[in-house]
Each structure stands twice: as C-alpha cells, then as structure tokens.
Design an enzyme around this catalytic site. Structure first.
Site, mmCIF file in Angstrom:
data_model
loop_
_atom_site.group_PDB
_atom_site.id
_atom_site.type_symbol
_atom_site.label_atom_id
_atom_site.label_comp_id
_atom_site.label_asym_id
_atom_site.label_seq_id
_atom_site.Cartn_x
_atom_site.Cartn_y
_atom_site.Cartn_z
ATOM 1 N N ASP A 1 -15.604 53.350 -17.214
ATOM 2 C CA ASP A 1 -16.754 52.801 -17.915
ATOM 3 C C ASP A 1 -16.788 51.277 -17.691
ATOM 4 O O ASP A 1 -15.775 50.663 -17.367
ATOM 5 C CB ASP A 1 -16.629 53.132 -19.403
ATOM 6 C CG ASP A 1 -17.759 52.546 -20.222
ATOM 7 O OD1 ASP A 1 -18.918 52.708 -19.816
ATOM 8 O OD2 ASP A 1 -17.471 51.902 -21.249
ATOM 9 N N ASP B 1 -18.332 57.926 -24.254
ATOM 10 C CA ASP B 1 -17.316 58.333 -23.285
ATOM 11 C C ASP B 1 -16.511 59.544 -23.744
ATOM 12 O O ASP B 1 -15.743 60.106 -22.951
ATOM 13 C CB ASP B 1 -16.347 57.173 -23.024
ATOM 14 C CG ASP B 1 -17.042 55.950 -22.450
ATOM 15 O OD1 ASP B 1 -17.951 56.137 -21.623
ATOM 16 O OD2 ASP B 1 -16.691 54.822 -22.845
ATOM 17 N N ASP C 1 -14.157 53.393 -23.568
ATOM 18 C CA ASP C 1 -13.839 52.928 -24.913
ATOM 19 C C ASP C 1 -14.872 53.321 -25.957
ATOM 20 O O ASP C 1 -14.687 53.032 -27.138
ATOM 21 C CB ASP C 1 -13.702 51.400 -24.926
ATOM 22 C CG ASP C 1 -15.053 50.701 -24.830
ATOM 23 O OD1 ASP C 1 -15.946 51.231 -24.130
ATOM 24 O OD2 ASP C 1 -15.226 49.652 -25.472
#
Length: 670
Positions: free
Chosen positions: A374, A562, A558
C-alpha cells in the site's frame, strides 16, 4: 449492518477451529497442567544422571510408579486432542505430525508401563542394576512441547474474529431516521430499510450505503481508499457505511443495508480469505507422510524376524525389539525442531521491531516472491505536509503561511492541521482568528489582524508536483499565493525498497490514490509496477492474481481498506502505526511502521526456515542412525542389542542438538 445480519459465533469448547484442534483457550489449561506434571517427571528420570548418589537411594519401582502416575494424565488428558487426530489420520490414511508424535509417545508410554508392571520378565539384556529403563519423560515432554507449538498456531488463527469485530464496530448501532413530517427518531440499525431517510451529523459514521439528498459535507473514506484527505460530498453523491462524516450535516437516502453494504462485503472478504487459507504445509508433515509408514513397516518386520529367527524367549525378544524401533523413532527432537526455532525467532523479531502474530507467516515469508504494498501510511507517512509555499502579490512566504495557518487554526480538517503544523515548525506566532466559518468542500474564511483571509482547495493540481494538493489563499479578495501539500515518502523507504529488491522480491504498489500520484511515487522509488484507484475487493483480487507456484504473495498495508488483502495474502504485514483492523488481519506487525523492519523480517524468516530445516535434519539423522541398531541389525555379528538406556541417551542428544541450534537465532544479525 447489525450483528444479527452478520453473526460471529465463537467456537464452542472443544470444537475444532484449526488443524482439527480446538481454540487455544481450551488447549492452554491443558498446557499448564502438562507443564506442572512434566517438570517432576523430568527430575525423576534425569536425576540419576545429575545426582546418582541421591537418586539411587530410592527403590526403582517407586520411581517408576511415580513417573507412571504423573505421565498418565499428561498423555491421555493433556494430549487427548492429539490422540484423536492420530486416530483420524489412521482412519483417513493421511499420516502427519500427529501420527508420528502419538505413535512414538504411545510406544514409549506403553513400553514404560509394561516395564513398571512386568520388569522382572524382561531378558537380562534389557535390564540394569536399577531395573528396566523407562521413557515416561519422553512421553510427557513431547506432549507438552507439541501443545505449546499448537497454542502458538491457534493464537495466530484466532485473530480473524478480532479483525471482523473491529470492522463491524465501524457501523453505528443507532441511526437517525426521518419520518414523512421530517421528524427525527433514533432507531436500531437493523430496522433501517432501503428508501429510509437518515440524518448524519458531524463526527458520526455513515450507517448504511446511500445517496445524499440534502446538505453537504466531507467524508473520511480512508477505510475504502486509504487516503487521509476527506472527500467532498454534495446532494446526489454516494456515501458508504462505516465512512466518517467530518464536517457538515446531511440527509442520506438508504440504498443498501445490512449484508448488502460495502462494509459488510469487506467483512465477508476477510472471512472468506481466512477460511480459504490452507493449513501451513509443514516440512515435518511432509516427511511424516512416508516416515511413519516406514517406521511401522520396520517395526513389523523386526517383530516377525525375531519371532522366526531369534533366540528364546522369541516372543519377548520380538516384542521388545519392535518396540525399541518405535521408541528410537519417537520424535522428541522432531517435536522440538519447529516450536523452539519459532519461539526463539519470535523473541528475536520483537527485539528488531517485528511482532510475529502468526508463526506460520515466518515460513511463508521466506519463500515469497512478490510484495504488494500500500502507499499511504506504508511507503509514505500517511499525513499531508506543506512542501511548498508560493506567495504572490507582494506577500512573503512567512506572511502567507502565518495568515493561512491562523485562519485554519479553528478547523479540524487534515489539510488545515498540516498548514498549522508547518507554521509551528517554523516557530511562527499565529494571531487569533475571528468570524471563522467553514463551508464543506470549499474551504474556510476568517478575519486575521483585520484582514479577511480565505483558504480553499485550488481549482487545478500542481503541474510540477504530481503528488501534491494545491491550496489557494486570498486576502481581502486578492490572490496571495498557494500552498502545496503532499504525503511525503518516509525517509527509510527508498533504502528498504532497494534491499527488498536485492533479496529477490518483486515490489508492486497497490493504492486507492489517483493515477498521477501513484505513477510519481512508483517512478521515484523505482518500483516494479503499480495499480492506482483500487478498491478493497480489487486489492484482494490482485493478491490472488500475483500468486505463483514458485512463491507466495506478501501484502503490506496499514488501513481498513487493506484488511481483505492482508487476510488473503500468504503473509500479511501491517504497520504498527496503522489501524487496529489491519493489525488484526496481518500475520506480522512492523512495530514502528518502518519498512526497514520489513527487511529485517525477511532476513529473520529465511534464517528461521533454514534453522528449522537443520533441526529436522538432525532429528531424522539420529533416527536413521538408531533404527537399524534398534531392530537388531548388529546382533548376528556382535550379539549386541540396543539397550533402552542408550536409546534414551540418543534421544537426549538429539534434543540437545536441536535446542542448541535453535538458540543460535537469538544472536543472528538482521
């Protein structure tokens, strides 16, 4: 979405939840009992080696009976679930670690019981001055250490419920429903139906999926996109359940409720990913698939050979040598090989800022070939910062930033906080702002030192700063300049990316941010690829698409968005500075949210897997060396049989070798 729409039922006591074993809360009391009973068994069994003069005072029969009484509950009660799995493996003809463990410990226990009850009937070759040696300590110790290993795995797989509960908590339990007369009433969320009108106030989470009918606001949609900057919503725009209303009040027409909301779909994605995750293909299980039948066949062959060719009493010799084969194959070192390495690695990881929640993740990380990562909060800091101040109209940078920060000081908007933080970093003194007003989606106005200051999102993005958001400042109606804000790349990220690529990982960024920003970040970091504007569901799909036969997929992130990908990946890695949901869904957590810790995690995983393989080699090496001797292969040439005492020493040496090798992980450089 209500709990009734999406129930989470904890496993009943004793109900299998993973690998055919119950929840760790059921195994834990049995481990405590096993540990308490095994300790004195070890003292009684090994005491004669440490203090022979003291222990030889006791009648061997008393020592044998004492160990029998202590070991029996360990084997039959503490290890009851292993015995069930052993029986199931026999019925299903699917040998595994439990087959090997219970076969070996059962043989050791059975032989020891027979020795305590009928020791006088043993041939002289199997007796010492202190009677026939027994193996209760092997039975108790192996059962205890395997219990510890299973508890570690159960704890890792118990994280699913916590992740789902944290996701469900994003939806409020109460909704503010409007009737035909525009009167408001608070109703339980499960009673909301499509078409209902709901009022959402500042600071509240959106209860269901729907479209705005009146009012305007800015919604924090980081759970969907991962981006920290709120999104402006006007009548006609859609809002998703679980997103946070930051500023204005609006009315929402419900469209999707309960299990049909996007939040509920994310919950189901996390569940499905966890359910579809196969049990770790442990090396011990793969070896056991052929080692167990081989040992059983050798024991049967030994029995028949001694029964036909052996001296009198043939049956006793046949039985004792066949049991000796099973005992020497008892996986004392094998039972220690994986748990001791894993426990040591967990402690070493904690020192290096890597929290290991799922022990199996260490093995899978070592063989991974692709890292999906990410952007916001992982590669970047996750918070916008002022990176450029461009004054016009005769204003200086200091004056422009001071006035803009003073006007933004009453606001809680992330961009406003960033502007104020930039002024404070430069030690600027901010005057008071009066007549403050904020218009959702537009900006703020305030009077500062007699000047009317307006701060608003600029109409165009920065041409030279593809990752930046431009904010325009006007003073008394005249342009005063612009501020460029961006989510900066963490200082340690570039070096960490280079090292991960050197270790053989292909790194692909997956972000919900816009194409231009994703392209700029991927280019700067020299990533192997990127995907922009992706949804939580698409992130999970990408995990499956990138999975290859020669290596698994690691996902690092995080945010709430996700969570499905973290659960679906072979190894999910969460930033310790991220959301609770992400950390629940991940197998590893980088405590400081620093990618340099991910490099250390890769080194640790490869060292741990290498250490486990070394342990397994030594465990089986002792077995292969001892099995022919236990079967009596030397008897025709030397008249020598494997004395039970020597079998015990061999098992002890193999355990010492394995433990010593595993403890080397404490000193490994990461």
């Amino acid at each position: 979405m209500s709990a009734s729409d999406h129930p989470i039922t904890p496993a009943a006591p004793g109900e299998p939840v993973y690998m055919g074993l119950p929840h760790e809360r059921v195994l834990r009391p049995r481990f405590y009992v096993a540990g308490a009973l095994t300790a004195p068994v070890l003292v009684l069994a090994m005491g004669a080696m440490v203090a022979p003069q003291f222990f030889h005072r006791f009648d061997p029969r008393v020592l044998g009976w004492s160990q029998l009484v202590l070991t029996t509950p360990v084997f039959f009660w503490c290890g009851a679930f292993f015995i069930r799995r052993w029986w199931k493996s026999l019925c299903d003809r699917d040998p595994n670690m439990f087959t090997l463990t219970v076969t070996g410990t059962g043989a050791a226990y059975g032989f020891s019981v027979f020795a305590v009850l009928f020791g006088d009937s043993f041939p002289a070759a199997f007796r010492t001055a202190h009677g026939v040696p027994v193996y209760f300590e092997a039975t108790a110790f192996i059962t205890t250490i395997v219990l510890l290993g299973q508890i570690l795995e159960q704890r890792a797989h118990a994280r699913t419920d916590a992740a789902i509960r944290a996701l469900m908590d994003l939806a409020p339990k109460i909704a503010h429903r409007l009737d035909v007369d525009d009167r408001e009433e608070d109703v339980p969320l499960e009673s909301v139906q499509p078409g209902d009108l709901l009022r959402v106030r500042p600071g509240e989470h959106v209860p269901v999926d729907g479209a705005l009918t009146e009012g305007a606001s800015e919604l924090d949609e980081s759970m969907l996109t991962g981006e920290p900057v709120p999104v402006v919503k006007h009548p006609g725009d859609r809002a998703s359940a679980g997103t946070l209303n930051t500023t204005g009040t609006f009315v929402l027409r419900a469209e999707h409720v309960g299990r049909d909301t996007l939040l509920a779909q994310i919950v189901r994605l996390v569940e499905q990913a966890q359910d579809s995750e196969p049990p770790i293909a442990r090396l011990a299980d793969r070896v056991s698939a052929w080692f167990v039948p081989g040992v059983a066949a050798l024991a049967a062959l030994t029995f028949v050979a001694w029964l036909v060719l052996g001296p009198e009493p043939r049956f006793i010799f046949a039985l004792l040598n066949a049991v000796a084969v099973l005992i020497i194959a008892c996986p004392c070192a094998l039972g220690l090989a994986t748990p001791v390495s894993i426990v040591t690695a967990i402690g070493r990881g904690a020192q290096a800022g890597v929290l290991v929640k799922d022990a199996a993740a260490l093995e899978r990380l070592a063989s991974a070939r692709t890292l999906l990562i990410d952007k916001t909060g992982t590669l970047t800091a996750g918070k916008p910062r002022v990176i450029n101040v461009t004054p016009v109209g005769g204003f200086s940078e200091t004056e422009l930033l001071t006035l803009a920060a003073a006007a933004e000081s009453p606001s809680e908007h992330p961009l406003a906080r960033a502007i104020v933080a930039a002024a404070l970093e430069r030690a600027l003194t901010l005057p008071s702002a009066t007549d403050f007003s904020a218009e959702p989606g537009v900006g703020v106005r305030a009077r500062v030192d007699g000047k009317l200051v307006a701060v608003a999102r600029a109409a165009a993005e920065a041409d030279t700063l593809a990752t930046a958001t431009l904010v325009a400042v006007t003073i008394d109606g005249y342009p005063a300049g612009t501020l460029a804000l961006a989510d900066e790349i963490k200082p340690t990220t570039p070096a960490a990316i280079c090292e991960l690529q050197r270790l053989g990982l292909r790194i692909v960024m997956v972000t919900g941010d816009r194409e231009s920003t994703a392209h700029a970040v991927a280019t700067e970091l020299r990533l192997d690829g990127y995907h922009a504007g992706v949804t939580p569901a698409r992130k999970q799909e990408l995990v499956r698409e990138y999975r290859a036969p020669d290596g698994g997929v690691v996902f690092a992130g995080d945010g709430l968005n996700d969570a499905p990908a973290l659960a679906a990946a072979d190894v999910g890695i969460a930033m310790g500075t991220g959301t609770e949901v992400a950390m629940h869904s991940a197998g590893l957590v980088l405590v400081q949210g620093d990618l340099a810790a991910l490099v250390r995690a890769v080194h640790l995983s490869r060292a741990t897997l290498r250490n486990i393989r070394q342990n397994l080699f030594w465990a089986f090496a002792y077995n292969f060396a001892g099995l022919p001797i236990a079967a009596g292969a030397l008897y025709p040439f030397t008249g020598w049989l494997l004395h039970p005492m020597f079998a015990s020493v061999a098992m002890s040496l193999s355990s010492i070798t394995v433990v010593s090798n595993a403890l080397r992980l404490r000193r490994i450089r990461l």
